[in-house]
Design a protein around this motif. Structure first.
Motif, PDB file in Angstrom:
ATOM      1  N   ALA A  29       0.843  -1.449  -0.463  1.00 37.90           N
ATOM      2  CA  ALA A  29       0.091   0.161  -0.030  1.00 37.90           C
ATOM      3  C   ALA A  29       1.001   1.194  -0.335  1.00 37.90           C
ATOM      4  O   ALA A  29       0.796   2.175  -0.552  1.00 37.90           O
ATOM      5  CB  ALA A  29      -0.873  -0.103   1.241  1.00 37.90           C
ATOM      6  N   MET A  30       1.381   1.222   0.412  1.00 38.48           N
ATOM      7  CA  MET A  30       2.652   2.206   0.621  1.00 38.48           C
ATOM      8  C   MET A  30       3.040   2.658  -0.874  1.00 38.48           C
ATOM      9  O   MET A  30       3.580   3.822  -1.170  1.00 38.48           O
ATOM     10  CB  MET A  30       4.046   2.054   1.987  1.00 38.48           C
ATOM     11  N   LYS A  31       3.964   1.521  -1.168  1.00 38.68           N
ATOM     12  CA  LYS A  31       4.826   1.200  -2.475  1.00 38.68           C
ATOM     13  C   LYS A  31       3.563   2.109  -3.962  1.00 38.68           C
ATOM     14  O   LYS A  31       4.021   2.770  -4.983  1.00 38.68           O
ATOM     15  CB  LYS A  31       4.721  -0.380  -3.183  1.00 38.68           C
ATOM     16  N   SER A  32       2.008   1.565  -3.412  1.00 42.17           N
ATOM     17  CA  SER A  32       1.208   2.378  -4.615  1.00 42.17           C
ATOM     18  C   SER A  32       1.228   3.268  -4.281  1.00 42.17           C
ATOM     19  O   SER A  32       0.720   4.119  -5.017  1.00 42.17           O
ATOM     20  CB  SER A  32      -0.022   1.261  -4.488  1.00 42.17           C
ATOM     21  N   ALA A  33       0.737   4.185  -2.678  1.00 43.18           N
ATOM     22  CA  ALA A  33       0.805   5.272  -2.817  1.00 43.18           C
ATOM     23  C   ALA A  33       1.754   6.491  -3.332  1.00 43.18           C
ATOM     24  O   ALA A  33       1.225   7.428  -3.979  1.00 43.18           O
ATOM     25  CB  ALA A  33       0.612   5.838  -1.255  1.00 43.18           C
ATOM     26  N   LEU A  34       2.668   5.712  -3.749  1.00 47.55           N
ATOM     27  CA  LEU A  34       4.186   6.820  -4.068  1.00 47.55           C
ATOM     28  C   LEU A  34       3.925   6.540  -5.223  1.00 47.55           C
ATOM     29  O   LEU A  34       4.184   7.793  -5.894  1.00 47.55           O
ATOM     30  CB  LEU A  34       5.229   5.686  -3.405  1.00 47.55           C
ATOM     31  N   ASP A  35       3.282   5.571  -5.924  1.00 41.22           N
ATOM     32  CA  ASP A  35       3.184   5.438  -7.489  1.00 41.22           C
ATOM     33  C   ASP A  35       2.428   6.441  -7.920  1.00 41.22           C
ATOM     34  O   ASP A  35       2.576   6.575  -8.938  1.00 41.22           O
ATOM     35  CB  ASP A  35       3.359   3.802  -8.149  1.00 41.22           C
ATOM     36  N   GLU A  36       1.428   6.471  -6.527  1.00 41.73           N
ATOM     37  CA  GLU A  36      -0.122   6.913  -7.351  1.00 41.73           C
ATOM     38  C   GLU A  36      -0.268   8.603  -6.765  1.00 41.73           C
ATOM     39  O   GLU A  36      -1.081   9.487  -6.825  1.00 41.73           O
ATOM     40  CB  GLU A  36      -1.189   6.428  -6.726  1.00 41.73           C
ATOM     41  N   ASN A  37       1.085   9.046  -6.895  1.00 44.38           N
ATOM     42  CA  ASN A  37       1.621  10.711  -6.562  1.00 44.38           C
ATOM     43  C   ASN A  37       0.790  11.286  -4.968  1.00 44.38           C
ATOM     44  O   ASN A  37       0.792  12.569  -5.088  1.00 44.38           O
ATOM     45  CB  ASN A  37       1.651  11.160  -7.683  1.00 44.38           C
ATOM     46  N   LYS A  38       0.208  10.072  -4.209  1.00 41.55           N
ATOM     47  CA  LYS A  38      -0.472  10.486  -3.111  1.00 41.55           C
ATOM     48  C   LYS A  38       0.699  11.100  -2.377  1.00 41.55           C
ATOM     49  O   LYS A  38       0.698  10.144  -0.951  1.00 41.55           O
ATOM     50  CB  LYS A  38      -1.076  10.066  -2.318  1.00 41.55           C
ATOM     51  N   THR A  39       1.424  12.494  -2.058  1.00 36.25           N
ATOM     52  CA  THR A  39       2.169  12.398  -1.700  1.00 36.25           C
ATOM     53  C   THR A  39       2.450  14.088  -1.269  1.00 36.25           C
ATOM     54  O   THR A  39       3.060  14.114  -0.961  1.00 36.25           O
ATOM     55  CB  THR A  39       4.206  12.504  -2.794  1.00 36.25           C
ATOM     56  N   ARG A  40       1.465  14.987  -1.568  1.00 36.96           N
ATOM     57  CA  ARG A  40       1.187  16.274  -1.135  1.00 36.96           C
ATOM     58  C   ARG A  40       0.593  15.784  -0.351  1.00 36.96           C
ATOM     59  O   ARG A  40       0.811  15.224   1.040  1.00 36.96           O
ATOM     60  CB  ARG A  40      -0.135  16.271  -2.439  1.00 36.96           C
ATOM     61  N   TYR A  41       0.954  17.408   0.919  1.00 41.73           N
ATOM     62  CA  TYR A  41      -0.147  17.700   2.916  1.00 41.73           C
ATOM     63  C   TYR A  41      -1.787  17.007   2.030  1.00 41.73           C
ATOM     64  O   TYR A  41      -1.998  16.881   1.347  1.00 41.73           O
ATOM     65  CB  TYR A  41       0.138  19.302   2.337  1.00 41.73           C
ATOM     66  N   ALA A  42      -1.448  16.581   3.703  1.00 41.82           N
ATOM     67  CA  ALA A  42      -2.946  15.616   3.979  1.00 41.82           C
ATOM     68  C   ALA A  42      -3.611  16.275   5.199  1.00 41.82           C
ATOM     69  O   ALA A  42      -2.513  17.565   5.898  1.00 41.82           O
ATOM     70  CB  ALA A  42      -2.694  14.716   4.109  1.00 41.82           C
ATOM     71  N   PRO A  43      -4.890  16.811   5.154  1.00 43.97           N
ATOM     72  CA  PRO A  43      -4.746  16.832   6.729  1.00 43.97           C
ATOM     73  C   PRO A  43      -4.243  17.236   7.903  1.00 43.97           C
ATOM     74  O   PRO A  43      -4.207  16.058   8.066  1.00 43.97           O
ATOM     75  CB  PRO A  43      -6.559  16.658   6.614  1.00 43.97           C
TER      76      PRO A  43
END
Length: 360
Positions: A29-43
């Motif tokens: 899930a961590m790798k997928s988040a990186l691949d999907e560019n889920k890397t911006r600020y979160a709340p």
């Protein structure tokens, strides 16, 4: 470290983290988040998807009546505890700690310029929680720190004991800071969240971590739950320190919270097997202790070796090449004991016990 640098084999029981690795779905899930560019600020309080799943878990598993808005995602359980004390304790206040206790708590209290007051867990269990808490409470008492399962002793407070602490807190209008880091590591009895009791949710801040349940110590991911006004305090301490948790890490946390319960059950079975071997071996050696009901530590009485726990630890290290933590670091009520972790390979437990038999 010195013995190991000299080539000696040291049987290590001093650790405080799971022996198994992080489950693969979490890493994926961590790798997928990186691949999907889920890397911006979160709340800063956490991604909504994770907070929603956590709130549902709290309602169904812990019976805590939490809403999504009552949940905050944090950098490990420690950030939750730091924020909890900062949000409730003022200079000059007193905090009741069941003792022996996890060492950093006294420093979290001191950071608030407050005073910690040790309440012996053995005394409370023998004479009653309300009576014992009354003995150590004053007009300056503000908070009770309530940790179950306990580090270092492995004590798991019962439902009736939780009710007694809750009644005392309500009678004295106190806040409870509940630390449930080891909630999933129960071998005897049950885990019971004090915030689930009538009248307690509004006066309880409960801190959790994914470190112990999912072998995620290095990921630094936890969460806390509390209603207003406490959740605002937690939000402020998070906003003005870390401003939240790494976004990809939170997506990994979501995967962890959605894992099948069979993974936790399998881990508990492995811990129980290690606990039983270590507990039996220590008692056979005359290092007596009650069988730990939770967490992954045994806390034997070592006074037959030396009444000074630091000296006892040195003796075990020098004679048997066995390392354990002196009980005095967990407060005065830990003196005369050593903490052994059974979150270690079975081979280490068996070899360590064999070395103790041969060298003590």
């Amino acid at each position: 470290m010195e013995l190991r640098s000299q080539g000696a084999t040291v049987h290590q029981f001093e650790g405080g983290e799971p022996f198994m690795t992080t489950p693969e779905p979490i890493k994926q899930a961590m790798k997928s988040a990186l691949d999907e560019n889920k890397t911006r600020y979160a709340p800063s309080s956490g991604i909504p998807e994770l907070r929603k799943v956590i709130a549902e878990k709290l309602r169904t598993k812990n019976r805590i009546p939490a809403q999504d808005s009552d949940v905050i995602v944090l950098n490990g359980g420690m950030q939750g505890l730091f924020g909890a004390f900062q949000s409730t304790v003022n200079p000059g206040d007193e905090v009741l700690l069941f003792s022996p206790y996890w060492t950093p708590i006294k420093d979290l209290v001191a950071h608030c310029q407050a005073k910690f007051v040790l309440v012996p867990t053995d005394e409370a269990r023998e004479f009653g929680f309300e009576q014992t808490l009354s003995r150590y409470s004053t007009e300056r008492t503000k908070v009770i720190y309530y940790n179950t399962p306990q580090n270092p002793s492995g004590v798991v407070f019962t439902r009736d004991e939780a009710r007694s602490v809750a009644q005392f807190a309500q009678d004295r209008d106190l806040v409870v800071i509940a630390d449930e880091a080891y909630e999933d590591l129960i071998y005897d009895g049950e885990h019971f969240s004090i915030a689930s009791l009538d009248g307690m949710y509004e006066r309880t801040i409960t801190s959790f971590t994914l470190s112990k349940s999912y072998s995620m110590t290095g990921w630094r991911l936890g969460y806390a739950v509390a209603p207003e006004p406490w959740i605002t305090g937690l939000k402020k301490t998070t906003l003005y320190s870390s401003n939240g948790v790494s976004t990809p890490t939170q997506w990994a946390g979501l995967a962890a919270m959605q894992l099948d319960d069979s993974i936790l059950e399998s881990n508990v079975a492995e811990y129980r097997r290690r606990r039983d071997v270590l507990w039996a071996g220590l008692n056979e050696l005359g290092l007596t202790c009650e069988k730990p009901a939770g967490a992954f530590y045994a806390f034997p009485d070592v006074t037959r070796i030396n009444g000074d726990s630091r000296e006892a630890a040195e003796i075990l290290l020098n004679r048997a090449k066995v390392s354990a933590v002196p009980g005095i670091v967990f407060g005065t009520h830990g003196e005369g004991h050593l903490r052994f972790s059974f979150s270690t390979p079975m081979e280490t437990i068996e070899a360590g016990l064999d070395s103790l038999r041969r060298n003590l």
